[in-house]
Each structure stands twice: as C-alpha cells, then as structure tokens.
Design a protein around this motif. Structure first.
Motif, PDB file in Angstrom:
ATOM      1  N   SER A 101       0.286  -0.994  -0.065  1.00  0.00           N
ATOM      2  CA  SER A 101       0.182   0.160  -0.372  1.00  0.00           C
ATOM      3  C   SER A 101       1.028   1.055   0.140  1.00  0.00           C
ATOM      4  O   SER A 101       2.173   1.132   0.367  1.00  0.00           O
ATOM      5  N   LYS A 147      -7.245  -1.725   0.227  1.00  0.00           N
ATOM      6  CA  LYS A 147      -7.743  -0.703   1.729  1.00  0.00           C
ATOM      7  C   LYS A 147      -8.488   0.470   1.403  1.00  0.00           C
ATOM      8  O   LYS A 147      -8.543   0.962   2.632  1.00  0.00           O
ATOM      9  N   SER A 175      -4.672   2.036  -0.321  1.00  0.00           N
ATOM     10  CA  SER A 175      -4.330   0.500  -2.128  1.00  0.00           C
ATOM     11  C   SER A 175      -5.683   0.638  -3.032  1.00  0.00           C
ATOM     12  O   SER A 175      -7.213   0.254  -1.972  1.00  0.00           O
TER      13      SER A 175
END
Ligand code: PDD
Length: 296
Positions: A198, A260, A257
């Motif tokens: 991420s 996420k 990300s």
C-alpha cells in the motif's frame, strides 16, 4: 494444500477453470520472477480506474522491455468476462455474486525459455488473468483504523515497477503479520517510502502529504485519486520527502491501495497516532473515495 476453485481464468488466449490452469516450469515468471502484474478493483461489476491501471501496466511492461500482448479493448473484454463468470459462480454457490465487489488480477511474464538470466528475444509472453472476490476493510477497521508497524525498506531500488519479484514485499508484510499489524510502513535512509502493498500518507496541519513519485515507491492508482479528491474538497496536497520524525508526529496517517481504498492508521509500533482515532481528513477522503466508486 489450498483447494483451488473451478471458475474460469484467462491463460494465453483461452478461458480455463482456475484449478486446471498450468504453465511451464521454465516460465521466466516462475524461474526469475520476470514479470509484472496489476490488481484492478471492480465495484458491483464496474471496473474502477481501469484506464489508469492499463497505463501503469504499459509502464511496467516498458521497463521490462516486453510489448503489451493485448490491446486495451481486449483487456477490457477479458476483465469483464472474468468478472461476469466469477459473479455467476458466486451466485451459483449461494452468494449474492451480482452485487459483490471483485478484483481482477492480471499477470504477464516474459515467457518460456531455457534458464539464462539475460532477457531472451522473440519469446511469447505468458498472459494470465483471474477475477476474485474483493475483501474490503471491515466496519471495525473503518471506524477504529488499523495498527501498523515500521521496518527498514530492504527492497530493491526499482519499486516503481509493479513486478512479480515480490520477495521483499512478502518479508515486509510478514513483519506486520508477526506483530499482529495490518501493514508494515517502511523507511529508506530515514525517509518514508511505502508499505508492503500500500501507499502511505500523512496529514500535517490539514495538508495531505505523500512521498515523491520516484523509483522508491509504486505510484498507486490511488495517488492520482487522492490528488483529485483533495482538489475537489479543497484539501492542500503535497508530494515531498517525509522524515521518520514527521511520520511519528503526524496528525493522521493513512494507507491507500486497491483493496484498502483509503484507511486510517491509528496505531504505529504500538503507539497511538495523534489521539488514536481516524481523523477528519481521513473522513473527507473516504467520503470522496466512496463517491468516486459509485460514480464509476
Ligand atoms: N498492491 N505500493 C505497493 C508496493 C503495492 O503493492 C500497492 C498495491 C500499492 C498501491 O497501489 P494501488 O493504489 O494501485 O492499489 C502501493 C496491490 C493491491 C497488491 O499487490 O495486491
């Protein structure tokens, strides 16, 4: 052993049940990690920021000197077909597949050749794609934020390529897992780079700050998206080198990300980030993100 599902994946021009898909042991992806990949989120059947993912796929391929074996329309067609098959498969298995969110994973390797490190000419790339379920953060992770740990960034210096050579990321992620954390925030020479899979952002005095887009981080598709949301919502946005000290004293820390989306980090190395709660800039960015996925 994990039992693989039997819904279709795409491999070298054909759709095959995932559990039956096979490649050569001499594939350079297997031997050298000589390949690249993409992960595209799909909301209720709609590919999200697909063109941006395709542009990054092209950049990664160009770095490896591999020509894109397929055109944009072909990629879109494959992604759409895989998502539809996956949704049907999920429905047939009693899940509400049609309303579910998916990920399309795409991987291209240099292809099959006898083992020699140098890049062979004139071989045919291996092309693989599959759809899976997208597991978004839980309601608790949304309301409370997540715990992360820090580590030195021991990965290579071509982190801008979305390469399948991911052992550095695997080690980094496992540091987090072993510590019961969701991600591992990494520093190179005292400066923030990114997390195992991420991007990482901090908020300082109301400004969203990310690291420079250079060879030390993967430019997530959410880089551009954060910039767009900040512009629309009047949040100052900056990319620059960020010290470890700044991260430790941030008003807010965030992860972004495909899976996420944007997520608050509320504990770092066991210490609360500011007051230990997701902050107001996070709330604004997440609202903007959700609106963007609905409008896609
Ligand atoms: N990971 N940095 C790294 C090292 C990543 O692996 C990722 C994505 C990101 C965020 O990129 P994006 O916003 O385009 O998802 C940053 C994907 C999801 C993965 O490897 O599964």
């Amino acid at each position: 052993m994990h039992t693989l599902p039997d819904y279709p994946c795409y491999l070298n021009g054909a759709y095959t049940p995932l559990c039956d898909a096979k490649i050569s042991v001499m594939d350079r992806g297997f031997i050298f990690g000589d390949g690249i990949y993409e992960v595209v989120p799909v909301y209720a059947g709609r590919l999200f920021r697909f063109e941006e993912h395709m542009a990054r796929l092209d950049h990664s391929l160009a770095e490896l000197r591999i020509a894109n074996p397929l055109g944009r329309d072909q990629w879109r067609e494959i992604a759409t077909t895989l998502v539809a098959s996956h949704a049907r498969h999920s429905s047939a298995n009693g899940q509400n597949g049609l309303n579910r969110n998916h990920l399309v994973y795409i991987q291209i390797t240099r292809g099959v050749a006898l083992r020699d490190h140098a890049m062979p000419q004139d071989i045919t790339p291996t092309v693989f794609a599959m759809a899976t379920q997208m597991n978004l953060p839980s309601a608790t992770q949304r309301s409370q934020g997540v715990a992360c740990v820090t580590a030195d960034d021991f990965r290579w210096e071509k982190a801008h390529i979305k390469s399948t050579s991911l052992l550095g990321a695997v080690f980094a992620r496992q540091i987090g897992v072993d510590a019961g954390a969701v991600e591992t925030v990494m520093f190179r020479n005292g400066y923030l780079s990114e997390a195992a899979s991420s991007n990482v952002w901090l908020v300082q005095d109301g400004t969203l700050i990310g690291p420079p887009k250079d060879n030390l981080v993967l430019e997530g598709i959410r880089f551009g998206l954060m910039e767009d949301i900040c512009r629309a919502q009047g949040i100052p946005f900056q990319l620059r080198r960020i010290t470890r000290e700044e991260v430790l004293h941030a008003d807010e820390l965030l992860l972004t990300s495909a899976t996420k989306e944007v997520l608050a980090i509320t504990t770092l190395d066991g210490q609360p980030v500011a007051n230990g709660q997701p902050g107001p800039v996070y709330a604004q960015l997440y609202a903007g993100y959700t609106a963007a996925t609905l409008a896609a």
